[in-house]
Design a protein around this motif. Structure first.
Motif, PDB file in Angstrom:
ATOM      1  N   HIS A 113       1.112  -1.116   0.103  1.00 51.75           N
ATOM      2  CA  HIS A 113       0.195   0.018  -0.032  1.00 51.75           C
ATOM      3  C   HIS A 113       0.872   1.111  -0.123  1.00 51.75           C
ATOM      4  CE1 HIS A 113      -3.490   2.477   0.799  1.00 51.75           C
ATOM      5  NE2 HIS A 113      -2.646   2.956   1.813  1.00 51.75           N
ATOM      6  N   ILE A 114       1.827   1.316   0.795  1.00 53.87           N
ATOM      7  CA  ILE A 114       2.681   2.386   0.932  1.00 53.87           C
ATOM      8  C   ILE A 114       3.569   2.376  -0.401  1.00 53.87           C
ATOM      9  CG2 ILE A 114       5.054   3.221   2.010  1.00 53.87           C
ATOM     10  CD1 ILE A 114       3.967   2.103   4.535  1.00 53.87           C
ATOM     11  N   GLN A 115       4.036   1.480  -1.082  1.00 52.00           N
ATOM     12  CA  GLN A 115       4.643   1.538  -2.491  1.00 52.00           C
ATOM     13  C   GLN A 115       3.769   2.096  -3.390  1.00 52.00           C
ATOM     14  OE1 GLN A 115       6.871  -1.865  -3.999  1.00 52.00           O
ATOM     15  NE2 GLN A 115       8.520  -0.772  -4.173  1.00 52.00           N
ATOM     16  N   THR A 116       2.693   1.619  -3.379  1.00 51.70           N
ATOM     17  CA  THR A 116       1.818   2.037  -4.284  1.00 51.70           C
ATOM     18  C   THR A 116       1.438   3.674  -4.480  1.00 51.70           C
ATOM     19  OG1 THR A 116       0.251  -0.025  -4.425  1.00 51.70           O
ATOM     20  CG2 THR A 116      -0.721   2.006  -5.225  1.00 51.70           C
ATOM     21  N   SER A 117       1.617   4.159  -3.325  1.00 54.64           N
ATOM     22  CA  SER A 117       1.337   5.416  -3.274  1.00 54.64           C
ATOM     23  C   SER A 117       2.467   6.295  -3.633  1.00 54.64           C
ATOM     24  CB  SER A 117       1.295   5.901  -1.605  1.00 54.64           C
ATOM     25  OG  SER A 117       2.563   5.874  -1.063  1.00 54.64           O
ATOM     26  N   PHE A 118       3.741   5.661  -3.869  1.00 46.17           N
ATOM     27  CA  PHE A 118       4.811   6.128  -4.611  1.00 46.17           C
ATOM     28  C   PHE A 118       4.657   6.376  -5.908  1.00 46.17           C
ATOM     29  CE2 PHE A 118       7.844   3.944  -1.288  1.00 46.17           C
ATOM     30  CZ  PHE A 118       7.592   4.833  -0.364  1.00 46.17           C
ATOM     31  N   ILE A 119       3.945   5.740  -6.538  1.00 47.80           N
ATOM     32  CA  ILE A 119       3.628   5.864  -7.972  1.00 47.80           C
ATOM     33  C   ILE A 119       2.720   7.043  -8.356  1.00 47.80           C
ATOM     34  CG2 ILE A 119       2.477   5.053 -10.125  1.00 47.80           C
ATOM     35  CD1 ILE A 119       2.922   2.192  -8.781  1.00 47.80           C
ATOM     36  N   PRO A 120       3.210   7.953  -9.358  1.00 46.07           N
ATOM     37  CA  PRO A 120       2.378   9.168  -9.617  1.00 46.07           C
ATOM     38  C   PRO A 120       1.008   8.986  -9.798  1.00 46.07           C
ATOM     39  CG  PRO A 120       4.509   9.259 -10.668  1.00 46.07           C
ATOM     40  CD  PRO A 120       4.354   7.780  -9.926  1.00 46.07           C
ATOM     41  N   LYS A 121       0.088   9.658  -8.968  1.00 42.57           N
ATOM     42  CA  LYS A 121      -1.349   9.341  -9.287  1.00 42.57           C
ATOM     43  C   LYS A 121      -1.909   9.836 -10.726  1.00 42.57           C
ATOM     44  CE  LYS A 121      -2.028   7.488  -5.519  1.00 42.57           C
ATOM     45  NZ  LYS A 121      -0.595   7.462  -4.829  1.00 42.57           N
ATOM     46  N   LYS A 122      -1.256  11.095 -11.381  1.00 41.49           N
ATOM     47  CA  LYS A 122      -1.718  11.558 -12.217  1.00 41.49           C
ATOM     48  C   LYS A 122      -0.657  11.682 -13.274  1.00 41.49           C
ATOM     49  CE  LYS A 122      -5.321  14.698  -9.862  1.00 41.49           C
ATOM     50  NZ  LYS A 122      -5.650  16.083  -9.707  1.00 41.49           N
ATOM     51  N   THR A 123      -1.075  11.418 -14.478  1.00 49.92           N
ATOM     52  CA  THR A 123       0.069  11.483 -15.458  1.00 49.92           C
ATOM     53  C   THR A 123      -0.023  13.215 -16.019  1.00 49.92           C
ATOM     54  OG1 THR A 123      -1.018   9.410 -16.445  1.00 49.92           O
ATOM     55  CG2 THR A 123       0.308  10.954 -17.966  1.00 49.92           C
ATOM     56  N   PRO A 124       1.407  13.488 -15.929  1.00 53.04           N
ATOM     57  CA  PRO A 124       1.659  14.670 -16.209  1.00 53.04           C
ATOM     58  C   PRO A 124       0.990  15.211 -17.695  1.00 53.04           C
ATOM     59  CG  PRO A 124       3.672  13.533 -15.420  1.00 53.04           C
ATOM     60  CD  PRO A 124       2.797  12.628 -15.800  1.00 53.04           C
ATOM     61  N   ARG A 125       0.841  16.643 -17.390  1.00 55.93           N
ATOM     62  CA  ARG A 125      -0.063  17.011 -18.689  1.00 55.93           C
ATOM     63  C   ARG A 125       0.794  18.276 -19.190  1.00 55.93           C
ATOM     64  NH1 ARG A 125      -4.856  14.773 -20.187  1.00 55.93           N
ATOM     65  NH2 ARG A 125      -5.951  13.557 -18.519  1.00 55.93           N
ATOM     66  N   TYR A 126       1.227  18.234 -20.534  1.00 57.26           N
ATOM     67  CA  TYR A 126       1.930  19.419 -21.139  1.00 57.26           C
ATOM     68  C   TYR A 126       1.266  19.460 -22.620  1.00 57.26           C
ATOM     69  CZ  TYR A 126       5.327  19.214 -17.348  1.00 57.26           C
ATOM     70  OH  TYR A 126       5.984  19.346 -15.748  1.00 57.26           O
ATOM     71  N   ASN A 127       1.292  20.892 -22.956  1.00 55.57           N
ATOM     72  CA  ASN A 127       0.843  21.070 -24.439  1.00 55.57           C
ATOM     73  C   ASN A 127       1.628  20.235 -25.395  1.00 55.57           C
ATOM     74  OD1 ASN A 127      -1.397  22.541 -23.517  1.00 55.57           O
ATOM     75  ND2 ASN A 127      -0.185  24.425 -23.585  1.00 55.57           N
ATOM     76  N   ASN A 128       3.261  20.334 -25.016  1.00 56.91           N
ATOM     77  CA  ASN A 128       4.125  19.590 -25.800  1.00 56.91           C
ATOM     78  C   ASN A 128       4.791  18.270 -25.743  1.00 56.91           C
ATOM     79  OD1 ASN A 128       5.241  20.993 -23.876  1.00 56.91           O
ATOM     80  ND2 ASN A 128       6.712  22.122 -24.980  1.00 56.91           N
ATOM     81  N   LEU A 129       4.128  17.477 -24.436  1.00 54.43           N
ATOM     82  CA  LEU A 129       4.813  16.286 -24.171  1.00 54.43           C
ATOM     83  C   LEU A 129       3.343  15.490 -23.606  1.00 54.43           C
ATOM     84  CD1 LEU A 129       7.221  14.790 -23.982  1.00 54.43           C
ATOM     85  CD2 LEU A 129       7.177  15.290 -21.322  1.00 54.43           C
ATOM     86  N   GLU A 130       3.399  14.051 -24.388  1.00 54.47           N
ATOM     87  CA  GLU A 130       2.594  13.324 -23.753  1.00 54.47           C
ATOM     88  C   GLU A 130       3.408  12.333 -22.868  1.00 54.47           C
ATOM     89  OE1 GLU A 130      -0.685  12.995 -27.360  1.00 54.47           O
ATOM     90  OE2 GLU A 130       0.815  11.600 -27.109  1.00 54.47           O
ATOM     91  N   VAL A 131       2.922  11.803 -21.628  1.00 46.34           N
ATOM     92  CA  VAL A 131       3.425  10.890 -20.630  1.00 46.34           C
ATOM     93  C   VAL A 131       2.467   9.731 -20.417  1.00 46.34           C
ATOM     94  CG1 VAL A 131       4.637  10.510 -18.670  1.00 46.34           C
ATOM     95  CG2 VAL A 131       4.963  12.729 -19.780  1.00 46.34           C
ATOM     96  N   ALA A 132       2.936   8.694 -20.667  1.00 47.09           N
ATOM     97  CA  ALA A 132       2.201   7.520 -20.128  1.00 47.09           C
ATOM     98  C   ALA A 132       2.867   6.443 -19.467  1.00 47.09           C
ATOM     99  CB  ALA A 132       1.429   6.717 -21.244  1.00 47.09           C
ATOM    100  N   LEU A 133       2.382   5.818 -18.089  1.00 47.43           N
ATOM    101  CA  LEU A 133       3.265   5.062 -17.339  1.00 47.43           C
ATOM    102  C   LEU A 133       2.641   3.755 -16.916  1.00 47.43           C
ATOM    103  CD1 LEU A 133       2.602   5.169 -13.995  1.00 47.43           C
ATOM    104  CD2 LEU A 133       3.091   7.575 -14.453  1.00 47.43           C
ATOM    105  N   TYR A 134       3.608   2.852 -16.778  1.00 47.95           N
ATOM    106  CA  TYR A 134       3.007   1.268 -16.345  1.00 47.95           C
ATOM    107  C   TYR A 134       4.047   0.739 -15.282  1.00 47.95           C
ATOM    108  CZ  TYR A 134       1.889  -3.535 -16.555  1.00 47.95           C
ATOM    109  OH  TYR A 134       1.501  -4.846 -16.325  1.00 47.95           O
ATOM    110  N   SER A 135       3.692   0.234 -14.411  1.00 48.95           N
ATOM    111  CA  SER A 135       4.309  -0.131 -13.321  1.00 48.95           C
ATOM    112  C   SER A 135       3.573  -1.557 -12.656  1.00 48.95           C
ATOM    113  CB  SER A 135       4.841   0.598 -12.116  1.00 48.95           C
ATOM    114  OG  SER A 135       5.820   0.065 -11.293  1.00 48.95           O
ATOM    115  N   GLN A 136       4.367  -2.497 -12.571  1.00 53.04           N
ATOM    116  CA  GLN A 136       3.731  -3.677 -12.074  1.00 53.04           C
ATOM    117  C   GLN A 136       4.759  -4.814 -11.617  1.00 53.04           C
ATOM    118  OE1 GLN A 136       0.223  -4.938 -12.153  1.00 53.04           O
ATOM    119  NE2 GLN A 136       1.105  -6.402 -10.804  1.00 53.04           N
TER     120      GLN A 136
END
Length: 543
Positions: A310-333
């Motif tokens: 539960h603690i480690q899950t909280s380390f993963i960014p909750k929201k994907t960063p949003r920029y006009n000139n950069l798309e970001v997608a993440l996955y961790s398992q």
């Protein structure tokens, strides 16, 4: 001769009352089992478990016995008495014999498992000397002890049970002197003892404990050394001394039960009772208490692991960063509930920091290091430092935490600079990210790297940069991605990732992530995930 022929001709397996299972010695795979095994252990069919590894079975005592037999390289073991709880909560009392065979230059281990519905009473009858005719009286003693042993859960209750057992035994053989001595497995140090009619100095018990703690002595040598200690300490007068060892499931001595009996008493009766109480009954009760301890310990560990997850899950960014000139997608398992991969972001208006790391190892130890990285990265991100300086600071921090451990960390830190349209980065022996340039229609690796974090206390990492162009796609990943294997043993190579990105280069970063997850799932199918998998996909849009 084939294995099936050996079984049908020599063992007539399906005609036996015993449950039979045969395991490949090197492969640890189930090669054969009979219908009685399926029935006893609640499987629906042989196909359900054939060719599985023995480690996948839920019968823990069989797995332990298998490991013990291979570790000690024994040709045969048993009978070993264990209990097994079925799905309907019924407890089965079992005896297991095991032996090795060689057939067509291949080694196997055969396990024969006998079921007993009468537990201690049956064991008593098997061990009973023919001259012993007090079956009914003894069964009453055993049943009374059974009722007492059901509630053993701590040292005090076990002490009380040992005293009751000793009193019952002495009363049954009309003897007035006896001792039960047992290593204290509740505290993993010291011992428990109960004495009736005899008083030994604590020094005697300490000498006995040293004997039981020694791994150098076999059973015969242990009995001789015990007898030497007792002869030095007890005034025998007109008495015979009789004792039996109390053993762990693997035969390791844990203690003894001892009677001092007058020479005119029935000696065979005493020996028979000792065998039943020492060899069968006390061994079983000790195992039941230790099994309860293991269950409680496992429950506590599972609770701690769930909290850590539960603690480690909280380390993963909750929201994907949003920029006009950069798309970001993440996955961790993680491959387990907790793992050693870490993803960290730091967002500013004209900059985006990304950290990906991989701790060597898995589980709780790796998760502890991840927590250290998370805390240190959050602090460092508030300072105006470049990627090389951040890695150098993280390395120095981790070195002092890991210098007494065989653990190291690979890391890759990058800063997207939107004003200058550049990616500046530094690499601590991490997998080089893969960059796809639609303009040049080619892939390149951000391959310049330094040493692992935690190896040297002071190390200056180098800083590198690349010019970003519209449509550039970068995938940052941990080695769990390329360590994946399918059922044939083939690796999930980086070429698969390249092909997917090239064929879908017009897709968004989020869509590429989903396609890659689907590709992974189709590749491994039902195969277990051997390592933690984490990746981040970025796509530079350019305003």
């Amino acid at each position: 001769m084939k294995l099936n022929s050996l079984i049908s001709n020599d063992f007539a397996v399906d005609g036996l009352d015993n449950a039979i299972i045969i395991i490949g010695y090197k492969s640890n795979e189930i090669e054969y089992l009979n219908q009685e095994f399926i029935t006893v252990f609640d499987y629906s069919s042989k196909d359900e478990i054939m060719k599985k590894k023995i480690g996948e079975l839920e019968f823990n005592e069989l797995k332990k016995l298998h490991a013990f037999l291979k570790e000690k390289n024994k040709e045969s073991v048993g009978p070993v008495k264990v209990n097994y709880q079925r799905e309907n909560a019924e407890t089965l009392f079992l005896k297991i014999k095991a032996w090795q065979i060689e057939l067509n230059n291949k080694d196997y281990i055969i396990y024969s498992i006998k079921k007993s519905n009468n537990s201690y009473q049956e064991c008593y009858l098997e061990n009973n000397d023919k001259s012993l005719n007090q079956d009914c009286e003894f069964n009453e003693v055993i049943q009374d002890l059974n009722d007492s042993s059901d509630i053993i859960g701590n040292r005090k209750k076990l002490d009380n049970f040992l005293l009751k057992l000793l009193r019952s035994a002495l009363m049954f053989i009309e003897c007035d002197k006896g001792i039960v001595f047992l290593k204290d497995f509740f505290n993993d140090q010291g011992y428990m003892k109960e004495e009736i009619g005899v008083k030994l100095d604590e020094e005697v018990y300490r000498r006995l404990l040293i004997i039981f703690d020694s791994v150098l002595f076999g059973t015969r040598m242990i009995k001789k050394k015990i007898m030497d200690v007792l002869e030095d300490s007890i005034n025998f007068e007109d008495r015979d001394i009789s004792f039996e060892l109390i053993n762990d499931y693997d035969g390791t001595p844990l203690g003894l039960i001892l009677f001092l009996q007058k020479e005119d008493r029935e000696y065979n009766l005493t020996k028979s009772l000792l065998k039943v109480l020492g060899v069968t009954y006390l061994n079983f009760e000790v195992q039941r208490v230790k099994n309860l301890q293991r269950e409680q310990k496992n429950q506590l560990i599972n609770q701690e692991v769930n909290i850590a997850a539960h603690i480690q899950t909280s380390f993963i960014p909750k929201k994907t960063p949003r920029y006009n000139n950069l798309e970001v997608a993440l996955y961790s398992q993680p491959s387990k509930l907790v793992g050693g991969d870490y993803l960290g972001f730091h967002e500013e208006e004209d900059k985006f920091d990304l950290l990906i790391s991989d701790v060597m190892g898995k589980g709780i130890p790796a998760a502890i290091v991840v927590a250290t990285i998370h805390s240190a990265f959050n602090i460092l991100s508030d300072f105006d430092k470049n990627s090389a300086q951040i890695l150098s600071s993280l390395n120095s921090n981790l070195y002092h935490d890991l210098k007494n451990q065989s653990a190291f960390v690979s890391m890759f830190h990058a800063i997207f600079d939107f004003k200058e349209e550049k990616l500046r980065y530094s690499n601590a022996a991490h997998n080089p990210p893969l960059l796809w340039s639609p303009k040049r229609q080619e892939f390149s690796l951000l391959s310049k790297k330094g040493i692992l974090c935690g190896v040297e206390s002071e190390y200056e990492y180098s800083l590198h940069e690349v010019k970003l162009e519209k449509g550039d796609i970068i995938i940052f990943y941990t080695d769990g991605l390329t360590d994946l294997r399918n059922v044939k043993g083939d690796r999930f190579k980086l070429e698969r990732v390249k092909e997917l990105i090239k064929n879908n280069s017009l897709s968004s970063a989020e869509d590429l992530k989903d396609r890659l997850i689907q590709e992974i799932s189709l590749f491994i199918k039902e195969q277990p995930q051997p390592d933690d998998i984490s990746f981040v996909i970025t796509k530079f849009l350019k305003e």
